[in-house]
Design a protein around this motif. Structure first.
Motif, short mmCIF file in Angstrom:
data_model
loop_
_atom_site.label_atom_id
_atom_site.label_comp_id
_atom_site.label_asym_id
_atom_site.label_seq_id
_atom_site.Cartn_x
_atom_site.Cartn_y
_atom_site.Cartn_z
N ALA A 49 0.81 -1.22 0.00
CA ALA A 49 0.00 0.00 0.00
C ALA A 49 0.84 1.27 0.00
O ALA A 49 0.34 2.34 -0.35
CB ALA A 49 -0.92 0.00 1.22
N GLY A 50 2.11 1.17 0.41
CA GLY A 50 2.96 2.35 0.48
C GLY A 50 2.98 3.02 1.83
O GLY A 50 3.54 4.10 2.00
N PHE A 51 2.38 2.36 2.85
CA PHE A 51 2.37 2.93 4.20
C PHE A 51 3.68 2.66 4.95
O PHE A 51 3.91 3.20 6.03
CB PHE A 51 1.21 2.36 5.02
CG PHE A 51 -0.14 2.65 4.43
CD1 PHE A 51 -0.41 3.87 3.83
CD2 PHE A 51 -1.14 1.70 4.46
CE1 PHE A 51 -1.66 4.14 3.28
CE2 PHE A 51 -2.40 1.96 3.92
CZ PHE A 51 -2.65 3.18 3.33
N ALA A 52 4.53 1.81 4.38
CA ALA A 52 5.85 1.52 4.94
C ALA A 52 6.81 1.32 3.78
O ALA A 52 6.41 0.99 2.66
CB ALA A 52 5.80 0.29 5.84
N ASN B 213 -12.97 3.89 -5.40
CA ASN B 213 -11.77 4.46 -6.03
C ASN B 213 -11.23 3.61 -7.17
O ASN B 213 -10.17 3.91 -7.73
CB ASN B 213 -10.67 4.65 -4.97
CG ASN B 213 -11.03 5.72 -3.95
OD1 ASN B 213 -11.21 6.88 -4.29
ND2 ASN B 213 -11.15 5.33 -2.69
N GLU B 214 -11.97 2.52 -7.47
CA GLU B 214 -11.62 1.63 -8.59
C GLU B 214 -10.18 1.11 -8.49
O GLU B 214 -9.40 1.25 -9.43
CB GLU B 214 -11.86 2.34 -9.93
CG GLU B 214 -13.30 2.77 -10.14
CD GLU B 214 -13.51 3.48 -11.48
OE1 GLU B 214 -12.51 3.74 -12.17
OE2 GLU B 214 -14.67 3.75 -11.82
N PRO B 215 -9.84 0.48 -7.38
CA PRO B 215 -8.49 -0.07 -7.24
C PRO B 215 -8.31 -1.32 -8.09
O PRO B 215 -9.28 -2.02 -8.40
CB PRO B 215 -8.42 -0.42 -5.75
CG PRO B 215 -9.82 -0.78 -5.39
CD PRO B 215 -10.68 0.18 -6.20
N GLU B 216 -7.08 -1.57 -8.48
CA GLU B 216 -6.78 -2.82 -9.17
C GLU B 216 -6.55 -3.94 -8.15
O GLU B 216 -6.70 -5.12 -8.48
CB GLU B 216 -5.54 -2.65 -10.05
CG GLU B 216 -5.76 -1.68 -11.21
CD GLU B 216 -4.57 -1.64 -12.15
OE1 GLU B 216 -3.85 -2.65 -12.22
OE2 GLU B 216 -4.36 -0.62 -12.80
N LYS C 103 -10.38 14.31 -4.16
CA LYS C 103 -9.87 14.41 -5.53
C LYS C 103 -10.59 15.49 -6.35
O LYS C 103 -10.30 15.65 -7.54
CB LYS C 103 -10.02 13.06 -6.24
CG LYS C 103 -9.18 11.94 -5.64
CD LYS C 103 -9.46 10.63 -6.36
CE LYS C 103 -8.65 9.49 -5.75
NZ LYS C 103 -8.94 8.19 -6.41
N LYS C 104 -11.55 16.19 -5.72
CA LYS C 104 -12.30 17.27 -6.38
C LYS C 104 -13.15 16.76 -7.53
O LYS C 104 -13.37 17.45 -8.53
CB LYS C 104 -11.35 18.36 -6.91
CG LYS C 104 -10.38 18.91 -5.88
CD LYS C 104 -11.09 19.66 -4.77
CE LYS C 104 -10.09 20.32 -3.82
NZ LYS C 104 -10.76 21.01 -2.68
N MET C 105 -13.65 15.54 -7.43
CA MET C 105 -14.53 15.01 -8.47
C MET C 105 -15.87 15.75 -8.44
O MET C 105 -16.38 16.06 -7.36
CB MET C 105 -14.75 13.51 -8.25
CG MET C 105 -15.62 12.84 -9.31
SD MET C 105 -15.76 11.05 -9.07
CE MET C 105 -14.11 10.54 -9.59
N PRO D 268 1.41 6.43 -1.37
CA PRO D 268 0.20 5.60 -1.33
C PRO D 268 -0.91 6.08 -2.26
O PRO D 268 -1.58 5.27 -2.91
CB PRO D 268 -0.23 5.68 0.14
CG PRO D 268 1.03 5.95 0.89
CD PRO D 268 1.85 6.81 -0.01
N ASN D 269 -1.12 7.39 -2.33
CA ASN D 269 -2.24 7.91 -3.13
C ASN D 269 -2.01 7.79 -4.63
O ASN D 269 -2.93 8.02 -5.42
CB ASN D 269 -2.51 9.37 -2.76
CG ASN D 269 -1.36 10.30 -3.10
OD1 ASN D 269 -0.19 9.95 -2.90
ND2 ASN D 269 -1.66 11.49 -3.59
N LYS D 270 -0.81 7.39 -5.03
CA LYS D 270 -0.51 7.21 -6.45
C LYS D 270 -0.52 5.73 -6.85
O LYS D 270 -0.25 5.39 -8.01
CB LYS D 270 0.86 7.81 -6.78
CG LYS D 270 0.96 9.32 -6.52
CD LYS D 270 0.04 10.12 -7.42
CE LYS D 270 0.25 11.61 -7.21
NZ LYS D 270 -0.67 12.41 -8.08
#
Length: 362
Positions: free
Chosen positions: A53-56, A153-156, A106-108, A75-77
């Motif tokens: 996830a990118g948290f570590a 968020n449509e994750p893969e 994300k200002k959607m 993480p957000n990328k």
């Protein structure tokens, strides 16, 4: 990397202060499958989720998503989302606002947010709950909200960190079916963390069994259950009877002072081994017909079967799962087939184990 691999970890290690929590992890995650990281508390399974996830950050090694190195990607990328053990929902926001939170950041446009939230609620069977307060939701409903918030968020890849642990037994079982059905319907990759072997066996396409920061064995649920590589896996995945033995020849072993036909080969005659027989593979019979004889020590009714404990003359304990009732204090025979005997070699690596199986299976 395989063409359908979405995540790879290559020789990844993680050290916190002076403690190594992951040791040289190399795994490959394919698209559209349900993976489980299974092991006791502190074995490193949640750390793997945090690294993906990118948290570590990994201390050493490479992490790739879709073939691209993401060690330095925030993480957000990353096209992954996490469902946490405590759900991490905002109590002051209603269901709609909880699910819409990431999209709002994300200002959607609001009209698109409304459409996406409605789609996510439909996925988790909560249509019509948009205005419900989180405090008014049951534990299972809160878990679905957390999943919807991740899916919107449509994750893969969806990462799930023991999301069922706070639920009661009945609800946890129901949610196992729902999560598995959801994953198959959406066709995205799930990576699920649990210490519950029944959850892992019921839900997974592929299981990584972990202990002390290492992957001990990986395979399908059937492979892991029927062919444990060592005592840790055999004990951790279901109930097991494990006794010492000796390999006599290919497809023949000796244990409890007798020779038996088995389904294993590729081990030197005279080599010390361990024998595994699952409790459900032992059948109660008469002393005369039994391949083994045990004296019944205890018996408990488990609803669908009796759990019976007996001891042979050498002092080995045997657990039997049977629909038949035994009488405590009496001798009974135990019957089993050659394919019910599984042979383990102490110290054998997973690569050596796989090579040995391939040598006489193919």
């Amino acid at each position: 990397m395989a063409n359908n691999a979405i995540i790879t970890l290559e020789n990844v290690s993680k050290v916190y202060d002076d403690e190594t929590v992951l040791r040289d992890i190399t795994i490959e995650i394919e698209r559209g499958k349900f993976y489980t990281l299974l092991g006791p508390s502190g074995c490193g399974k949640t750390t793997i989720l945090r690294l993906i996830a990118g948290f570590a950050d990994a201390t050493t090694g490479i992490i790739k998503i879709n073939g691209q190195v993401v060690n330095d990607v925030p993480p957000n990328k990353r096209k992954v989302n996490t469902v946490f053990q405590d759900y991490a929902l905002f109590p002051h926001l209603n269901v709609f606002d909880n699910i819409a939170f990431g999209l709002s950041i994300k200002k959607m446009p609001k009209d698109q947010i409304k459409i996406k939230v409605a789609e996510a609620l439909k996925m988790v069977q909560l249509s019509g709950y948009e205005n419900r307060e989180i405090s008014e939701m049951s534990g299972g409903q809160q878990q679905r909200v957390a999943i919807a918030r991740a899916l919107v968020n449509e994750p893969e890849v969806l990462l799930l960190d023991e999301p069922l642990s706070a639920l009661d037994l009945k609800l946890r079982t129901d949610m196992q079916y729902e999560l598995r059905e959801l994953q198959q319907r959406l066709g995205i990759t799930f990576i699920f963390v649990t210490h519950d072997q029944e959850e892992a066996l019921a839900m997974s396409d592929w299981i990584f069994v972990m202990n002390k920061g290492e992957i001990i064995q990986s395979g399908t649920p059937v492979d892991i259950y029927d062919e444990p590589i060592n005592r840790f896996v055999a004990d951790f995945i279901g109930e097991s009877n494990i006794v010492p033995g000796t390999m006599v020849a290919d497809y023949k072993v000796n244990f409890v002072g007798k020779e038996f036909e088995c389904a294993d080969a590729g081990i030197k005659p005279g080599e010390q081994i361990e024998i595994v027989i699952r409790p459900e593979d032992l059948e109660l019979t008469t002393v005369e017909k039994g391949k083994l004889v045990v004296n019944i020590d205890t018996q408990l009714f488990r609803g669908v079967h009796y759990e019976i404990i007996g001891y042979d003359k050498e002092g080995n304990e045997w657990m039997i799962h049977s629909t038949k009732k035994a009488e405590v204090g009496t001798d009974v025979g135990l019957s089993f087939e050659a394919q019910d005997i599984h042979v383990m070699r102490p110290g054998e690596t997973e690569a050596e184990f796989d090579a040995r199986l391939e040598s006489y299976e193919g």
